[in-house]
Scaffold this motif. Structure first.
Motif: not given
Length: 474
Positions: A239-265
């Protein structure tokens, strides 16, 4: 030749043609022997002490390389640089990984919320395998991980989108939270050891303090309806690991306005793994982890800190680096996603086949519909080898190709989690390299035990299924 054929007829069968099995008298004698401390593993007391002290330091080192040195492996340039280098490493831990009250609040809230959910969410009742240490008593497990997971999704979504607690905080305070996770790992490991010994419930003890803390003293620790070992195996690390992935996606979105296909992976990969554990939780009581492995530092620290804070390195890298450093071509993404989904399918169905076979053996199998139920997850009338011990060894489905086909699929998944950033940093490759080492060692431990348990029947099984976990390779 005729003798061999007669033996084959006697040893091989299908579940539908036979009654529920139980250990024979010979099997019980072997089990009694295996339920004692026979020899030291992991290098004995010195080896486990080195792991208990060295692994947390390695976690800090790899995180520092990833976070502060652009993902490069750093080391002293000369003997004269050793002391300054160590001081720099300590400075990063002191300044960026001190376990602050805020970090304690984040981890503790999550930890106890998961424990609360385990108590209150309704679940599916599954009978486990007979436990030799409990005179073959079977325990009932409340399998409510799926309901807890869905409740966690709703809770996390509300916290994030209401700005009560944005997931990006996990990335921004990663070092601090990791330190808290390590403290929990040590505290629960030592606490569980002392509580078990004081209550006189310890089993398979070596007499060496460090070794027994590492391997554990308790086999089936419980608080009411919650089996702590099964709870910690799923509800904390994945559960923590999955939340870290969501946190990474949120960080990318805040920084670039989108989430990369790599992060979605990585969001998909961690979700699939977590969901597989939750939807098939009734299969977990059939595993060696539940009915034989004790709950010690080896398992506790790994669940509380090791898995969530080392398997996530590709996520942390992508959350803090320019996407141009790890972008793939369209064909590359297709290959990456296809590899993940194929490996996941084999992992999911092979685990399901083995666990449901054991339930069929025990006469406790009932179909439980959870999403997704994949084709070939259950084998009708599976073939097996009947052992003198009383147990049966599966030689059907994925299990006719290797003795641990789930390990091969698991290894491919771990490798894909590193390949997702290709050669941008070697740090994420720690996961597959470490994992293959663990799998090879675990195979050795398991097969050595099986050789004692099943004797000549194990030799016959190894002839029928010659490969360990990579068909035609190993």
């Amino acid at each position: 030749m005729a003798s061999s054929k007669k033996n084959d007829t006697k040893s091989y069968g299908a579940v539908a043609d036979s009654k529920v099995v139980a250990p024979t008298e010979q099997g019980r004698e072997v089990d009694k022997k295996l339920d004692q401390h026979l020899n030291y593993e992991f290098g004995g007391p010195w080896g486990v002490t080195a792991m208990m002290t060295g692994f947390p330091m390695l976690m800090y080192y790899l995180w520092i390389c990833l976070q502060f040195y652009d993902g490069h492996i750093v080391y002293p340039s000369s003997l004269d640089d050793v002391k300054p280098f160590l001081l720099r490493m300590w400075g990063h831990v002191r300044d960026d990984a001190t376990p602050t009250p805020y970090a304690f609040a984040i981890y503790s809230t999550f930890f106890f919320y998961q424990l609360l959910l385990a108590f209150i969410i309704p679940g599916y009742k599954q009978e486990g395998l007979p436990v030799p240490s409990l005179n073959y008593k079977t325990l009932i497990y409340n399998c409510n991980a799926l309901g807890c997971f869905y409740t966690t999704i709703v809770t996390v979504a509300w916290l994030h989108f209401s700005d009560t607690f944005r997931l990006t905080e996990v990335i921004d305070h990663f070092g601090e939270i990791m330190s808290v996770a390590m403290i929990y790992g040590f505290a629960v490991s030592f606490g569980m050891y002392f509580i078990t010994v004081l209550r006189g419930e310890q089993i398979r003890m070596s007499g060496n303090f460090a070794y027994d803390v590492f391997m554990g003293a308790a086999l089936n620790p419980r608080i009411g309806s919650v089996d702590l070992k099964m709870w910690a195996e799923v509800r904390i690390p994945w559960v923590i690991l999955w939340m870290i992935s969501l946190a990474g996606a949120s960080k990318q979105y805040d920084e670039y306005g989108y989430v990369t296909a790599n992060m979605w992976f990585m969001v998909l990969a961690t979700f699939l793994y977590l969901n597989a554990c939750c939807k098939g939780e009734e299969c977990i009581p059939q595993t060696w982890d539940m009915f034989h492995e004790k709950w010690g530092f080896m398992v506790i620290f790994w669940n509380f800190a090791g898995v969530p804070f080392t398997y996530c390195y590709s996520i942390i890298y992508m959350a803090t680096h320019d996407p141009a450093k790890y972008e793939f071509s369209t064909l590359g993404y297709v290959a990456l996603y296809a590899t993940l989904l194929t490996a996941y399918y084999i992992f999911d169905t092979s685990m399901s086949q083995k666990s449901r076979f054991r339930m069929q053996m025990q006469g406790t199998y009932k179909f439980r519909w959870t999403f997704p139920q994949l084709p070939w997850g259950t084998i009708s009338n599976p073939k097996y080898i009947q052992t003198a011990h009383g147990n049966r060894l599966l030689i059907d489905g994925w299990w006719k190709y290797a003795r641990k086909p789930n390990y091969a699929a698991d290894l491919v998944q771990s490798l894909s989690w590193a390949i997702v950033i290709w050669n941008a940093s070697p740090i994420p490759y720690f996961y597959p390299v470490f994992f293959v080492t663990v799998l090879v060692h675990r195979c050795g431990r398991d097969f050595e035990r099986c050789a004692i348990k099943y004797g000549k029947d194990w030799e016959e099984y190894c002839k029928v299924v010659p490969y360990r976990f990579i068909p035609y390779v190993y």
